[in-house]
Motif scaffolding. Sequence first.
Motif, PDB file in Angstrom:
ATOM      1  N   PHE A  68     -38.295 -69.883  75.660  1.00  0.00           N
ATOM      2  CA  PHE A  68     -39.050 -71.055  75.221  1.00  0.00           C
ATOM      3  C   PHE A  68     -39.033 -72.151  76.294  1.00  0.00           C
ATOM      4  CE2 PHE A  68     -37.521 -68.915  71.412  1.00  0.00           C
ATOM      5  CZ  PHE A  68     -38.725 -68.714  70.748  1.00  0.00           C
ATOM      6  N   ASP A  69     -39.973 -73.042  76.158  1.00  0.00           N
ATOM      7  CA  ASP A  69     -40.070 -74.230  77.010  1.00  0.00           C
ATOM      8  C   ASP A  69     -40.289 -73.915  78.481  1.00  0.00           C
ATOM      9  OD1 ASP A  69     -39.676 -75.636  74.715  1.00  0.00           O
ATOM     10  OD2 ASP A  69     -37.507 -75.782  75.019  1.00  0.00           O
TER      11      ASP A  69
ATOM     12  N   ILE B 187     -44.712 -71.527  74.070  1.00  0.00           N
ATOM     13  CA  ILE B 187     -44.067 -71.835  72.786  1.00  0.00           C
ATOM     14  C   ILE B 187     -42.894 -72.777  73.069  1.00  0.00           C
ATOM     15  CG2 ILE B 187     -42.995 -70.872  70.713  1.00  0.00           C
ATOM     16  CD1 ILE B 187     -44.388 -68.207  71.368  1.00  0.00           C
ATOM     17  N   ILE B 188     -42.876 -73.877  72.366  1.00  0.00           N
ATOM     18  CA  ILE B 188     -41.772 -74.835  72.604  1.00  0.00           C
ATOM     19  C   ILE B 188     -40.949 -75.040  71.337  1.00  0.00           C
ATOM     20  CG2 ILE B 188     -42.725 -76.096  74.578  1.00  0.00           C
ATOM     21  CD1 ILE B 188     -43.928 -78.101  72.700  1.00  0.00           C
ATOM     22  N   LYS B 189     -39.679 -75.327  71.591  1.00  0.00           N
ATOM     23  CA  LYS B 189     -38.738 -75.559  70.475  1.00  0.00           C
ATOM     24  C   LYS B 189     -38.614 -77.050  70.249  1.00  0.00           C
ATOM     25  CE  LYS B 189     -34.924 -73.072  71.748  1.00  0.00           C
ATOM     26  NZ  LYS B 189     -33.647 -72.372  71.510  1.00  0.00           N
ATOM     27  N   SER B 190     -38.429 -77.462  68.978  1.00  0.00           N
ATOM     28  CA  SER B 190     -38.327 -78.901  68.717  1.00  0.00           C
ATOM     29  C   SER B 190     -36.950 -79.445  69.099  1.00  0.00           C
ATOM     30  CB  SER B 190     -38.607 -79.189  67.246  1.00  0.00           C
ATOM     31  OG  SER B 190     -37.535 -78.699  66.462  1.00  0.00           O
ATOM     32  N   GLY B 191     -35.921 -78.572  69.052  1.00  0.00           N
ATOM     33  CA  GLY B 191     -34.566 -79.021  69.370  1.00  0.00           C
ATOM     34  C   GLY B 191     -33.898 -79.712  68.189  1.00  0.00           C
TER      35      GLY B 191
ATOM     36  N   PRO C 216     -33.418 -78.291  60.790  1.00  0.00           N
ATOM     37  CA  PRO C 216     -33.642 -76.913  61.244  1.00  0.00           C
ATOM     38  C   PRO C 216     -34.662 -76.871  62.371  1.00  0.00           C
ATOM     39  CG  PRO C 216     -34.811 -77.323  59.174  1.00  0.00           C
ATOM     40  CD  PRO C 216     -34.042 -78.556  59.461  1.00  0.00           C
ATOM     41  N   GLU C 217     -34.549 -75.808  63.179  1.00  0.00           N
ATOM     42  CA  GLU C 217     -35.405 -75.653  64.356  1.00  0.00           C
ATOM     43  C   GLU C 217     -36.870 -75.386  63.957  1.00  0.00           C
ATOM     44  OE1 GLU C 217     -35.847 -76.408  67.612  1.00  0.00           O
ATOM     45  OE2 GLU C 217     -33.911 -75.468  68.001  1.00  0.00           O
ATOM     46  N   THR C 218     -37.804 -76.010  64.645  1.00  0.00           N
ATOM     47  CA  THR C 218     -39.233 -75.647  64.482  1.00  0.00           C
ATOM     48  C   THR C 218     -39.800 -75.317  65.863  1.00  0.00           C
ATOM     49  OG1 THR C 218     -39.841 -77.964  64.560  1.00  0.00           O
ATOM     50  CG2 THR C 218     -39.795 -76.961  62.373  1.00  0.00           C
ATOM     51  N   TYR C 219     -40.835 -74.516  65.847  1.00  0.00           N
ATOM     52  CA  TYR C 219     -41.443 -74.058  67.102  1.00  0.00           C
ATOM     53  C   TYR C 219     -42.949 -74.351  67.061  1.00  0.00           C
ATOM     54  CZ  TYR C 219     -37.171 -71.260  67.229  1.00  0.00           C
ATOM     55  OH  TYR C 219     -35.875 -70.850  67.218  1.00  0.00           O
ATOM     56  N   VAL C 220     -43.489 -74.720  68.216  1.00  0.00           N
ATOM     57  CA  VAL C 220     -44.951 -74.911  68.290  1.00  0.00           C
ATOM     58  C   VAL C 220     -45.506 -73.956  69.341  1.00  0.00           C
ATOM     59  CG1 VAL C 220     -46.839 -76.511  68.816  1.00  0.00           C
ATOM     60  CG2 VAL C 220     -44.815 -77.340  67.612  1.00  0.00           C
TER      61      VAL C 220
END
Length: 485
Positions: free
Chosen positions: A70-71, A93-97, A100-104
């Motif tokens: 990711f990122d 695809i990026i992680k919110s950090g 709980p974790e979310t991904y975009v």
Amino acid sequence: MEEGSSSVFSVGDALEIIFEFDETGKISYANPEAEKKLEYENGLCGRSIVDVFPNEFKAVGNAFTTEYSFDEKPKQLVAYRGNLTCFPVEAKIIKSGSTPETYVCMANDMLEKEYLKREIAQVKQEAEHALKVKSEFVANVTHELRTPVNGVLGNVKELLGEEVDSRTMKSLRMIERCCVDMNKIIDNILDFSKLEAGKFTLEPRRFHVREMLDYVKGTHSAKITEKGLQFFMTVSPNVPEYVIGDELRIKQILNNLLSNALKFTSVGKVTLEVLKTAQMDDRTELFFIVIDSGIGIDDADKDKLFQSFSQVDASISRRYGGTGLGLNISKQLVELMGGRIGVESQKGKGSTFSFSVWLGSCEEEKSTEQRMDTINPSRYAPGETASFGQEESESGDAVKQYGTPENREALKKALSKLILCVEMENWEKAEMFMDTIRQLAEGAPQEVGRVILRLKMAVQKENYDRITAGFEELKGFLQAEEVHA
Ligand code: ADP
């Protein structure tokens, strides 16, 4: 991810596939583009990332595993549609950090991108081909036109050399002028198409600036005299004697601006000023200003001026002629010489066109400049002003002011020219002199104004009897005023 976010950018409008999923892999939001491209029957929300990228993401219980880092930079992935067909995408695809974790996921359809790329290349190729065909066509047509025009011109010149009666001579001169005008139009069309096709090249050579200016001035002297205008030329002393540039094209720009200035001015003066505005290493910037006291241009029309085939209004083109190409060609030429062109104008008061060009400096210029300083300060010393025309500049304003002796004189001249044109049935010119009369009579008493209006209408209707009646009436007024003055 809120679709109706308050930011200017709305994810809903994006042309990219965008969706969000949680740590279980469940998709919680998808933008319309994602829904459209991935075609899941009941929508993407509620589906898993494993359904979309099965090669990259694997389901493990209530979560997923992946080798995807990711990122990082976008990666080529294969996206699966609801009907299990697939297409290549470039996805990031990026992680919110957060917990709980979310991904975009943001992805571009590579098939579409490829398709668009090919489409653009094809459209570009077609446009280039069309432009080439058009330029060739224009070049052929202009050549075909030039041949007969020059044929006519040659024969007319020959006949003019023979002894002919004055009526025939007048007709021959008229044909000669028409041919010269026609050649100018042909040249303009040819230049325009060459510039448009990017095939135009400048031909820089060393030339004498003041000699070039004298030549340009001479080209217009007949028109200046014919219209009874004043003409002033001012060359700043720091303008070098010699420069390196395309003299022909600088002359072309100046000729266009000056012939417009003269065409659209019936009373007053036209001024040409030349200055040196910058020097950088071996390059000199010259600045040319053409000022007229003519009909002026509306603010709203100024932007259109430099576009091709643009004339301020149809009645102007009918009366004054022209193709509307001159200023566009001038702008392109000025830009090829690294400069800019602009206009300032006030309707009814006049216009100022100015342009700059960058030219090469001559090796010997410095010594020449010194020599000029000591031996011969300037050809146009002391103010470097060369002028000709009917009146001195101070009297220019007096001419415009109704009732002054200068104004009365100018009115009488314009009236006699008007009647001459009417007698010769040259209605175009008659309208031009009518305009002059109208401008000269601004501020006149109402009864004079009314006669002028009637006269103008009679000229427009080409009604000879009414014109002569109006002419006599106006002459009567002027004579009466002269007696009272
Ligand atoms: P044209 O060959 O028709 O004169 P140009 O491109 O040289 O074409 O000029 C376009 C139009 O700009 C003219 O038709 C006229 O309406 C306007 N124009 C140009 N110069 C002047 C000027 N000095 N005063 C008033 N109008 C002008």
